[in-house]
Design a protein around this motif. Structure first.
Motif, short mmCIF file in Angstrom:
data_model
loop_
_atom_site.label_atom_id
_atom_site.label_comp_id
_atom_site.label_asym_id
_atom_site.label_seq_id
_atom_site.Cartn_x
_atom_site.Cartn_y
_atom_site.Cartn_z
N THR A 9 0.96 -1.22 0.00
CA THR A 9 0.28 0.04 -0.48
C THR A 9 1.04 1.20 0.16
N ALA A 10 1.91 1.33 1.09
CA ALA A 10 2.68 2.19 0.90
C ALA A 10 3.13 2.41 -1.02
N ASP A 11 3.82 1.68 -1.31
CA ASP A 11 4.10 2.17 -2.59
C ASP A 11 3.60 2.66 -3.52
N ILE A 12 2.15 1.77 -3.39
CA ILE A 12 1.37 2.17 -4.47
C ILE A 12 1.30 3.74 -4.28
N THR A 13 0.26 4.01 -3.09
CA THR A 13 0.51 5.27 -2.14
C THR A 13 1.82 6.44 -2.96
N GLU A 14 2.88 6.01 -2.66
CA GLU A 14 3.68 7.00 -3.71
C GLU A 14 3.77 7.22 -5.06
N LEU A 15 3.46 6.12 -5.22
CA LEU A 15 2.56 6.88 -7.54
C LEU A 15 1.97 7.89 -7.15
N PHE A 16 1.38 7.62 -6.19
CA PHE A 16 -0.23 8.58 -6.65
C PHE A 16 -0.23 10.26 -6.70
N GLY A 17 0.96 10.50 -6.03
CA GLY A 17 0.96 11.80 -6.26
C GLY A 17 1.84 11.95 -7.02
#
Length: 218
Positions: free
Chosen positions: A176-184
């Motif tokens: 989840t942390a890796d995916i969230t980092e991509l969203f920004g």
């Protein structure tokens, strides 16, 4: 300020004349303008047997709005940010063959419709078409300048292909942390909207993925 005189010999599609056109480039170009609408003309790639209906078209706050539309409760609204394609075609309306402009657009989260418009006044129809095509060309230029990592493109393709609720973490095999980092960065580029795992593609994001997929399959 008075409206300038109509050009001599101009043929309109209705006896009724459309309201004053605001000509300043940054202003809303059409207000309460008589229009024929076919909505939806297509769902995805499937042509629908939807009859044309008359309404009143306004462009305001980056939104196409059609009110007083026969056979439809409420107001038809298409946000510019949901537009993914603009094209021309012809239809026979009330026995007259007229030019229409087809607008492909997202109905969030992921349904694609095509709505066809034919503004009754020929001059205003041309203005409407040019306004949309100018916006669409600007979107295409913006998309061409976007530089994505492989992981970012993979995430966008996953959202593009999504049907219903999906488990992005399992599909991409990322935390989840890796995916969230991509969203920004994707959100800053106007490619997605929403927050976190619940994000969805904007019209710009949908266009970008469609073009990148086409490029890869050529």
């Amino acid at each position: 300020m008075r409206r300038p005189p109509e050009p001599r010999g101009e043929q309109t599609r209705l006896v009724e004349q459309s309201p004053w056109i605001v000509s300043e480039p940054d202003a809303d170009p059409l207000t309460d303008t008589p229009v024929g609408v076919i909505h939806p003309a297509k769902r995805g790639g499937r042509v629908l047997d939807t009859p044309p209906a008359a309404g009143r078209l306004t462009i305001s706050r980056r939104t196409i709005r059609v009110e007083k539309l026969a056979r439809m409760v409420g107001t038809l609204r298409i946000r510019f940010t949901d537009i993914i394609g603009v094209g021309r075609s012809h239809r026979t309306i009330n026995g007259t063959r007229v030019e229409t402009v087809g607008v492909r657009h997202l109905d969030p989260p992921a349904t694609v419709y095509t709505t066809e418009f034919s503004v009754w006044d020929d001059r205003e129809h041309t203005l409407f078409t040019q306004f949309l095509r100018r916006y669409y060309r600007k979107q295409r230029r913006t998309i061409a300048a976007v530089d994505l990592s492989a992981a970012q493109l993979e995430l966008l393709v996953t959202l593009y292909s999504a049907v219903g609720d999906i488990d992005i973490e399992s599909i991409l095999q990322k935390s989840t942390a890796d995916i969230t980092e991509l969203f920004g960065p994707l959100r800053e580029a106007g490619l997605i909207s929403g927050g976190g795992i619940g994000s969805m593609l904007t019209g710009r994001g949908y266009m970008l993925v469609g073009e990148r997929i086409d490029d890869d399959t050529l």
